[in-house]
Each structure stands twice: as C-alpha cells, then as structure tokens.
Design a protein around this motif. Structure first.
Motif, PDB file in Angstrom:
ATOM      1  N   MET A 205       0.949  -1.193  -0.018  1.00 22.61           N
ATOM      2  CA  MET A 205       0.043  -0.099   0.009  1.00 22.61           C
ATOM      3  C   MET A 205       1.025   1.075   0.072  1.00 22.61           C
ATOM      4  O   MET A 205       1.687   1.245   0.671  1.00 22.61           O
ATOM      5  CB  MET A 205      -0.885  -0.084   1.285  1.00 22.61           C
ATOM      6  N   GLU A 206       0.519   2.274  -0.836  1.00 19.19           N
ATOM      7  CA  GLU A 206       1.232   3.505  -0.951  1.00 19.19           C
ATOM      8  C   GLU A 206       0.653   4.467  -0.278  1.00 19.19           C
ATOM      9  O   GLU A 206      -0.745   4.604  -0.173  1.00 19.19           O
ATOM     10  CB  GLU A 206       1.569   3.818  -2.557  1.00 19.19           C
ATOM     11  N   THR A 207       1.457   5.377   0.421  1.00 18.62           N
ATOM     12  CA  THR A 207       0.791   6.647   1.074  1.00 18.62           C
ATOM     13  C   THR A 207       1.313   7.923   0.165  1.00 18.62           C
ATOM     14  O   THR A 207       2.465   8.170  -0.089  1.00 18.62           O
ATOM     15  CB  THR A 207       1.271   6.596   2.477  1.00 18.62           C
ATOM     16  N   VAL A 208       0.476   8.704   0.145  1.00 15.50           N
ATOM     17  CA  VAL A 208       0.689   9.964  -0.601  1.00 15.50           C
ATOM     18  C   VAL A 208       0.191  11.246   0.022  1.00 15.50           C
ATOM     19  O   VAL A 208      -1.139  10.861   0.494  1.00 15.50           O
ATOM     20  CB  VAL A 208       0.574  10.150  -2.247  1.00 15.50           C
ATOM     21  N   GLY A 209       0.903  12.434   0.079  1.00 13.39           N
ATOM     22  CA  GLY A 209      -0.009  13.476   0.486  1.00 13.39           C
ATOM     23  C   GLY A 209      -1.021  14.233  -0.499  1.00 13.39           C
ATOM     24  O   GLY A 209      -0.868  13.574  -1.753  1.00 13.39           O
ATOM     25  N   ALA A 210      -1.882  14.913  -0.030  1.00 13.37           N
ATOM     26  CA  ALA A 210      -3.036  15.628  -0.660  1.00 13.37           C
ATOM     27  C   ALA A 210      -2.396  16.141  -2.011  1.00 13.37           C
ATOM     28  O   ALA A 210      -2.794  15.861  -3.229  1.00 13.37           O
ATOM     29  CB  ALA A 210      -4.035  16.241  -0.173  1.00 13.37           C
ATOM     30  N   TYR A 211      -1.497  16.940  -1.807  1.00 14.52           N
ATOM     31  CA  TYR A 211      -0.939  17.896  -2.856  1.00 14.52           C
ATOM     32  C   TYR A 211      -0.375  17.005  -4.080  1.00 14.52           C
ATOM     33  O   TYR A 211      -0.483  17.187  -5.180  1.00 14.52           O
ATOM     34  CB  TYR A 211      -0.054  18.785  -2.205  1.00 14.52           C
ATOM     35  N   GLU A 212       0.341  15.804  -3.480  1.00 12.48           N
ATOM     36  CA  GLU A 212       1.011  15.032  -4.510  1.00 12.48           C
ATOM     37  C   GLU A 212      -0.073  14.161  -5.235  1.00 12.48           C
ATOM     38  O   GLU A 212       0.085  13.920  -6.187  1.00 12.48           O
ATOM     39  CB  GLU A 212       2.028  14.014  -3.761  1.00 12.48           C
ATOM     40  N   ALA A 213      -1.153  13.781  -4.556  1.00 15.62           N
ATOM     41  CA  ALA A 213      -2.072  13.128  -5.003  1.00 15.62           C
ATOM     42  C   ALA A 213      -2.768  13.806  -6.339  1.00 15.62           C
ATOM     43  O   ALA A 213      -2.979  13.412  -7.461  1.00 15.62           O
ATOM     44  CB  ALA A 213      -3.226  12.750  -4.231  1.00 15.62           C
ATOM     45  N   LYS A 214      -2.918  15.116  -5.898  1.00 17.37           N
ATOM     46  CA  LYS A 214      -3.779  15.989  -6.704  1.00 17.37           C
ATOM     47  C   LYS A 214      -2.644  16.277  -8.302  1.00 17.37           C
ATOM     48  O   LYS A 214      -3.203  16.230  -9.412  1.00 17.37           O
ATOM     49  CB  LYS A 214      -3.784  17.472  -6.377  1.00 17.37           C
ATOM     50  N   THR A 215      -1.224  16.623  -8.068  1.00 14.41           N
ATOM     51  CA  THR A 215      -0.427  16.700  -9.128  1.00 14.41           C
ATOM     52  C   THR A 215      -0.242  15.467  -9.844  1.00 14.41           C
ATOM     53  O   THR A 215       0.253  15.592 -10.931  1.00 14.41           O
ATOM     54  CB  THR A 215       0.764  17.447  -8.568  1.00 14.41           C
ATOM     55  N   HIS A 216      -0.346  14.593  -9.102  1.00 19.69           N
ATOM     56  CA  HIS A 216      -0.056  12.979  -9.878  1.00 19.69           C
ATOM     57  C   HIS A 216      -1.221  11.962  -9.900  1.00 19.69           C
ATOM     58  O   HIS A 216      -0.966  10.761  -9.951  1.00 19.69           O
ATOM     59  CB  HIS A 216       1.174  11.927  -9.204  1.00 19.69           C
ATOM     60  N   LEU A 217      -2.049  12.489 -10.152  1.00 16.53           N
ATOM     61  CA  LEU A 217      -3.598  11.740 -10.088  1.00 16.53           C
ATOM     62  C   LEU A 217      -3.499  10.669 -10.994  1.00 16.53           C
ATOM     63  O   LEU A 217      -4.051   9.406 -11.014  1.00 16.53           O
ATOM     64  CB  LEU A 217      -4.777  12.483 -10.073  1.00 16.53           C
ATOM     65  N   PHE A 218      -3.032  10.923 -12.336  1.00 12.27           N
ATOM     66  CA  PHE A 218      -3.169  10.047 -13.475  1.00 12.27           C
ATOM     67  C   PHE A 218      -2.271   9.044 -13.282  1.00 12.27           C
ATOM     68  O   PHE A 218      -2.652   7.681 -13.337  1.00 12.27           O
ATOM     69  CB  PHE A 218      -2.590  10.635 -14.659  1.00 12.27           C
ATOM     70  N   ALA A 219      -1.066   9.163 -12.487  1.00  4.61           N
ATOM     71  CA  ALA A 219      -0.260   7.893 -12.385  1.00  4.61           C
ATOM     72  C   ALA A 219      -0.671   7.303 -11.237  1.00  4.61           C
ATOM     73  O   ALA A 219      -0.463   5.887 -11.022  1.00  4.61           O
ATOM     74  CB  ALA A 219       1.194   8.606 -11.947  1.00  4.61           C
ATOM     75  N   LEU A 220      -1.488   7.797 -10.087  1.00  2.00           N
ATOM     76  CA  LEU A 220      -1.928   7.162  -8.938  1.00  2.00           C
ATOM     77  C   LEU A 220      -2.905   6.210  -9.544  1.00  2.00           C
ATOM     78  O   LEU A 220      -3.411   5.085  -9.174  1.00  2.00           O
ATOM     79  CB  LEU A 220      -2.424   7.927  -8.092  1.00  2.00           C
ATOM     80  N   ILE A 221      -3.844   6.667 -10.620  1.00  4.46           N
ATOM     81  CA  ILE A 221      -4.976   5.803 -11.301  1.00  4.46           C
ATOM     82  C   ILE A 221      -4.597   4.743 -11.830  1.00  4.46           C
ATOM     83  O   ILE A 221      -5.145   3.445 -11.780  1.00  4.46           O
ATOM     84  CB  ILE A 221      -5.846   6.629 -11.956  1.00  4.46           C
ATOM     85  N   THR A 222      -3.454   4.972 -12.491  1.00  3.85           N
ATOM     86  CA  THR A 222      -2.655   3.769 -13.249  1.00  3.85           C
ATOM     87  C   THR A 222      -2.193   2.455 -12.463  1.00  3.85           C
ATOM     88  O   THR A 222      -2.468   1.336 -12.391  1.00  3.85           O
ATOM     89  CB  THR A 222      -1.586   4.302 -14.165  1.00  3.85           C
ATOM     90  N   GLU A 223      -1.834   3.136 -10.921  1.00  5.93           N
ATOM     91  CA  GLU A 223      -1.336   1.963 -10.150  1.00  5.93           C
ATOM     92  C   GLU A 223      -2.470   1.282  -9.633  1.00  5.93           C
ATOM     93  O   GLU A 223      -2.345   0.191  -9.378  1.00  5.93           O
ATOM     94  CB  GLU A 223      -0.678   2.795  -8.883  1.00  5.93           C
ATOM     95  N   VAL A 224      -3.522   2.063  -9.313  1.00  7.53           N
ATOM     96  CA  VAL A 224      -4.738   1.460  -8.834  1.00  7.53           C
ATOM     97  C   VAL A 224      -5.356   0.582  -9.757  1.00  7.53           C
ATOM     98  O   VAL A 224      -5.845  -0.532  -9.320  1.00  7.53           O
ATOM     99  CB  VAL A 224      -5.951   2.646  -8.502  1.00  7.53           C
ATOM    100  N   GLU A 225      -5.225   0.874 -11.017  1.00  8.83           N
ATOM    101  CA  GLU A 225      -5.825  -0.120 -12.121  1.00  8.83           C
ATOM    102  C   GLU A 225      -5.041  -1.467 -12.013  1.00  8.83           C
ATOM    103  O   GLU A 225      -5.465  -2.352 -12.373  1.00  8.83           O
ATOM    104  CB  GLU A 225      -5.723   0.329 -13.512  1.00  8.83           C
TER     105      GLU A 225
END
Length: 79
Positions: free
Chosen positions: A1-21
């Motif tokens: 499980m990865e943990t990211v801050g809200a600002y980082e999540a906002k700026t890297h949302l596409f990459a995070l969604i790819t990981e979730v996929e």
C-alpha cells in the motif's frame, strides 16, 4: 500500500490511477493523517497480466476445425 500527501495526489492523479488499475491501494493523507483511499473498483482475484498470459497460452493449442465464426457465435449463445 502506498501513502501520498494530498498535494502530491492532486499533481500525480493520473499516475496514481494507473497504479490502482494494476491492483494497488493508495492512501491519501493530509497533514500526516489518512483522509482517503484509492482502491480498484472491482477486486480481482488475479492480476490482469496473469489472465492475459493464460489466454494466450490457451490460444496456442486452440483448433476450431471446420467451424465458422457464425457457428462459434451461435454455440456461444446456446451456452
């Protein structure tokens, strides 16, 4: 499980969604505390890559004889 801050999540949302996929779970934090989790919409028993590999291996030995595409579609509808 990865943990990211809200600002980082906002700026890297596409990459995070790819990981979730790919089946990963991402926890989003604000000021160090967890506030949200990104999880796959549908939990998969196996990673998609394993299923694709298995299908390709199965396809190598497949032989349909004299059956036409229409015959195979009709047979699939009967099942």
């Amino acid at each position: 499980m990865e943990t990211v801050g809200a600002y980082e999540a906002k700026t890297h949302l596409f990459a995070l969604i790819t990981e979730v996929e790919r089946g990963e779970v991402v926890t989003i934090t604000r000021h160090g505390g967890p506030v949200a989790r990104l999880v796959p919409a549908v939990e998969s028993a196996r990673p998609a890559g394993d299923v694709v590999t298995e299908l390709l291996e199965h396809r190598k030995g497949a032989w349909h004889g004299e059956a036409t595409i229409r015959d195979m579609i009709a047979d699939g509808r009967r099942r």
